[in-house]
Design an enzyme around this catalytic site. Structure first.
Site, PDB file in Angstrom:
ATOM      1  N   HIS A   1      45.838  -9.526  -5.215  1.00  9.38           N
ATOM      2  CA  HIS A   1      45.820  -8.993  -3.853  1.00  9.38           C
ATOM      3  C   HIS A   1      44.750  -9.585  -2.954  1.00  9.38           C
ATOM      4  CE1 HIS A   1      46.260  -6.203  -0.582  1.00  9.38           C
ATOM      5  NE2 HIS A   1      45.089  -5.633  -0.792  1.00  9.38           N
TER       6      HIS A   1
ATOM      7  N   HIS B   1      45.428  -5.560  -7.188  1.00  6.58           N
ATOM      8  CA  HIS B   1      45.730  -4.236  -6.649  1.00  6.58           C
ATOM      9  C   HIS B   1      46.605  -3.494  -7.652  1.00  6.58           C
ATOM     10  CE1 HIS B   1      47.000  -1.093  -3.890  1.00  6.58           C
ATOM     11  NE2 HIS B   1      46.149  -1.552  -2.993  1.00  6.58           N
TER      12      HIS B   1
ATOM     13  N   GLN C   1      40.864  -9.701  -6.960  1.00  4.00           N
ATOM     14  CA  GLN C   1      41.229  -8.288  -7.082  1.00  4.00           C
ATOM     15  C   GLN C   1      42.728  -8.146  -7.356  1.00  4.00           C
ATOM     16  OE1 GLN C   1      41.160  -5.303  -3.646  1.00  4.00           O
ATOM     17  NE2 GLN C   1      39.488  -4.603  -4.953  1.00  4.00           N
TER      18      GLN C   1
ATOM     19  N   GLU D   1      47.405   1.366  -0.711  1.00  5.99           N
ATOM     20  CA  GLU D   1      46.542   2.380  -1.310  1.00  5.99           C
ATOM     21  C   GLU D   1      46.593   3.693  -0.540  1.00  5.99           C
ATOM     22  OE1 GLU D   1      41.843   2.677  -2.562  1.00  5.99           O
ATOM     23  OE2 GLU D   1      42.997   0.859  -2.907  1.00  5.99           O
TER      24      GLU D   1
ATOM     25  N   ARG E   1      39.743   0.021  -7.789  1.00  2.00           N
ATOM     26  CA  ARG E   1      40.997  -0.694  -8.001  1.00  2.00           C
ATOM     27  C   ARG E   1      41.040  -1.391  -9.353  1.00  2.00           C
ATOM     28  NH1 ARG E   1      42.162  -3.324  -1.984  1.00  2.00           N
ATOM     29  NH2 ARG E   1      42.915  -1.383  -1.042  1.00  2.00           N
TER      30      ARG E   1
ATOM     31  N   LEU F   1      52.806  -5.400  -1.728  1.00  2.00           N
ATOM     32  CA  LEU F   1      51.862  -4.286  -1.801  1.00  2.00           C
ATOM     33  C   LEU F   1      52.509  -2.946  -1.483  1.00  2.00           C
ATOM     34  CD1 LEU F   1      48.844  -3.607  -2.184  1.00  2.00           C
ATOM     35  CD2 LEU F   1      48.608  -3.792   0.303  1.00  2.00           C
TER      36      LEU F   1
ATOM     37  N   ARG G   1      36.405  -5.421  -4.474  1.00  2.00           N
ATOM     38  CA  ARG G   1      36.370  -4.980  -3.087  1.00  2.00           C
ATOM     39  C   ARG G   1      36.709  -3.502  -2.953  1.00  2.00           C
ATOM     40  NH1 ARG G   1      40.159  -4.406   0.957  1.00  2.00           N
ATOM     41  NH2 ARG G   1      41.811  -5.443  -0.228  1.00  2.00           N
TER      42      ARG G   1
ATOM     43  N   PHE H   1      40.054   6.670   0.542  1.00  2.00           N
ATOM     44  CA  PHE H   1      40.469   5.446  -0.131  1.00  2.00           C
ATOM     45  C   PHE H   1      39.692   5.393  -1.439  1.00  2.00           C
ATOM     46  CE2 PHE H   1      42.521   1.482   1.885  1.00  2.00           C
ATOM     47  CZ  PHE H   1      43.638   2.207   2.264  1.00  2.00           C
TER      48      PHE H   1
END
Length: 604
Positions: A375, A260, A258, A280, A311, A277, A410, A144
């Protein structure tokens, strides 16, 4: 002409009927030692720990049982297991989390989460989560963004759903009481202690008073305030944070939202899919980003980590490509996984494959069109992470409702981790505090009755402006004035726009009664306006760029701003202050100094 009910300080009530100053209102009374507000992963894990300690909590949620925002977390959950990279351990996980959070995270929160997670993953596995395995039977892990090693455990691309199913199953095994389709509109607090909550049954329209000496808020975040977001419209609207604020707790770091990098593009896929979304996990499995000119543009912005950089870095890169004219006609870029084998894509990304197939796109053959979307909210209630305490006696918070683990940005895969790691610890602490119970104070009862009368007045509002329209306008304001790029002028204009929307609530129109969506949105609006103001004021206060908060008028990180911004409900409005950040432990500091970093090219 009816105004939103005033947001006052806490209190409590009891009895089948309350007599007001000039009217009476009927309500149901429910007594429980611990009220858990929110039925996602964080609330469920707290409740499980309470039940296993011999305390019977009551869990309430705004939706049907098992239908919580946790299910939308697709890509994975972090734990330093070392299944594929044996060098990984919890200290490196903590170092990555602090680095991604630009070192304004609460180090205690980070270290508790990363230390706990290997045990919590094995626990979830035992409870039937069904985690993907390697060929030799170990729990599988994927890359990730911004993580030094492969530490994200997963169930295809439906990890959150599988995790919540396992938690709900465990809760049912323990016979934990649950009440669905109930919204809490106010905590009953005198500013020093909480005595329960007031709300209403969204199916019957009945007012409900919950008497409780302990209340745990696990109600999610506030990213859905933005008009392009990855949440459902009726989730993540800031209610948990504002309930705590009005009860006497402090909020922290609410300027950090955040964005995304990969949300679905409205112009390509339609209004119903705008901002939804694209996990990821697509990039974690090797997905590549291209602009409209066919350039793999992350080579310019992050040649070492490419699509798996942080991100905030990837989101700003996409925004820059679009702003400079290299985006698609719909204002996005392309995300392509078609170079991987068809069966690999279908096995690792089944939900993404199915979703886009329904929209006429075969992701094994062609790219997806994506753009940044709001997000996750890194900010929230300021708590003591070893206990969940908020500073208001009897009030605790956990999950996305709180701030501290994630800092300024995050780390992907850490949201699900925080819910179960901290949820267990909070449950342990609350269980140890439960005693014989106390009688509901008259002042708390009076506050609940006043809240019910206010809600009844809101139901009867017969003005002009519909709540959904005002929420949409508020979403536009935040996207335009507190989005990926910000400056002082934009933020001040945003505050003026929020004040204007608040004035329009004086002429609100609510149709459909207490069980209608108009009424639900009217209540949401009251929470959302308060949170939006706190966000804008905090963003204006922080005169630097750090993580997800990027000020074009202060484009550099300022070391003197390695501080948290806190928000309190003052006598005349919101009050802001700052606080320094403690240093991490010696073990974690050593991992930071070792400089571990993702080697993206393992995926090539």
């Amino acid at each position: 002409m009816t105004q939103l009910p005033p947001r006052e300080e806490g209190g409590t009530t009891t009895g089948p009927q309350a007599s007001g100053d000039d009217q009476s209102v009927e309500y149901e009374t429910v007594r429980t030692p611990v009220l858990v507000v929110g039925a996602g992963a964080a609330g469920a894990r707290v409740a499980i720990e309470l039940a296993e300690a011999g305390v019977e909590p009551l869990v309430i949620g705004k939706r049907d049982h098992g239908d919580a925002h946790t299910t939308w977390a697709a890509g994975g959950i972090n734990a330093a297991l070392g299944s594929l990279d044996p060098a990984d351990d919890w200290t490196i996980h903590a170092a990555d989390t602090l680095d991604e959070g630009h070192f304004i995270n609460d180090p205690t929160a980070v270290e508790l989460t990363t230390r706990e997670m290997p045990d919590r993953i094995h626990e979830l596995d035992e409870w039937g989560m069904g985690l993907d395995r390697t060929e030799d039977g170990r729990i599988n892990q994927r890359y990730f963004g911004a993580q030094s090693f492969r530490r994200t455990c997963f169930v295809g691309d439906r990890t959150g759903e599988a995790m919540l199913d396992a938690l709900v199953s465990k809760a049912q095994e323990l016979s934990i009481p649950y009440r669905e389709n109930v919204m809490v509109t106010r905590l009953l607090s005198d500013g020093g202690a909480v005595h329960g909550a007031a709300g209403y049954d969204m199916e019957t329209g009945e007012f409900v008073l919950f008497e409780a000496d302990h209340v745990v808020l696990a109600a999610g975040g506030y990213s859905a305030l933005y008009n392009r977001h990855s949440s459902r419209d009726d989730e993540n609207n800031g209610d948990g944070a504002v309930l705590a604020l009005e009860a006497g707790a402090s909020l922290m770091d609410v300027e950090f939202v955040q964005f995304h990098p990969t949300g679905m593009v409205e112009g390509r896929y339609g209004d119903d899919w705008a901002g939804r979304l694209v996990t990821e996990a697509v990039r974690g499995e090797g997905g590549r980003l291209y602009n409209a000119d066919g350039e793999r543009f992350m080579e310019r912005y992050s040649p070492d980590q490419m699509e798996l950089d942080a991100r905030d870095v990837v989101a700003r890169a996409i925004a820059q490509e679009v702003r400079e004219g290299r985006g698609t006609e719909n204002g996005g870029v392309y995300l392509d996984i078609s170079h991987r084998e068809d069966e690999y894509v279908k096995d690792r990304l089944p939900r993404m494959h199915e979703r886009f197939a329904e929209l006429g796109v075969d992701i094994t053959e062609e790219p997806m069109e994506v753009a940044p979307t709001a997000h996750y909210s890194m900010g929230g209630v300021d708590i003591d992470f070893e206990t969940g305490e908020t500073g208001v006696e009897g009030l605790y918070a956990v999950g996305e409702t709180v701030a501290g683990v994630h800092g300024a940005n995050r780390l992907g895969g850490n949201s699900l981790a925080e819910t179960v790691a901290i949820g267990k610890l909070v449950g342990e602490h609350v269980a140890a505090q439960v005693g014989d119970g106390t009688e509901l104070p008259d002042t708390a009862r009076a506050l609940a009755e006043r809240e019910f009368r206010s809600l009844a007045g809101l139901e009867a509002a017969d003005g002009t402006d519909r709540p959904r329209e005002l929420l949409d306008d508020l979403g536009d304001v935040l996207w335009e004035h507190a989005g990926i790029l910000r400056d002082a002028e934009m933020l001040r204009e945003g505050l003026d726009a929020v004040a204007s929307i608040r004035e329009r609530t004086e002429d609100l129109r609510v149709e459909g009664g207490l069980t209608g969506r108009d009424f639900e949105f009217a209540v949401d609006l009251s929470f959302s306006l308060t949170l939006a103001e706190a966000l804008l004021r905090s963003a204006l206060e922080r005169e630097e760029s750090r993580g997800a908060h990027y000020r074009t008028d202060y484009p550099e990180v300022d070391p003197s701003w390695r501080r948290n911004v806190l928000v309190d409900a003052g006598d005349t409005g919101l009050e802001l202050r700052t606080r320094g950040v403690p240093e991490p432990s010696e073990q974690v500091q050593e991992a930071i100094e070792a400089g571990y970093e993702l080697d993206y090219h393992h995926l090539e």
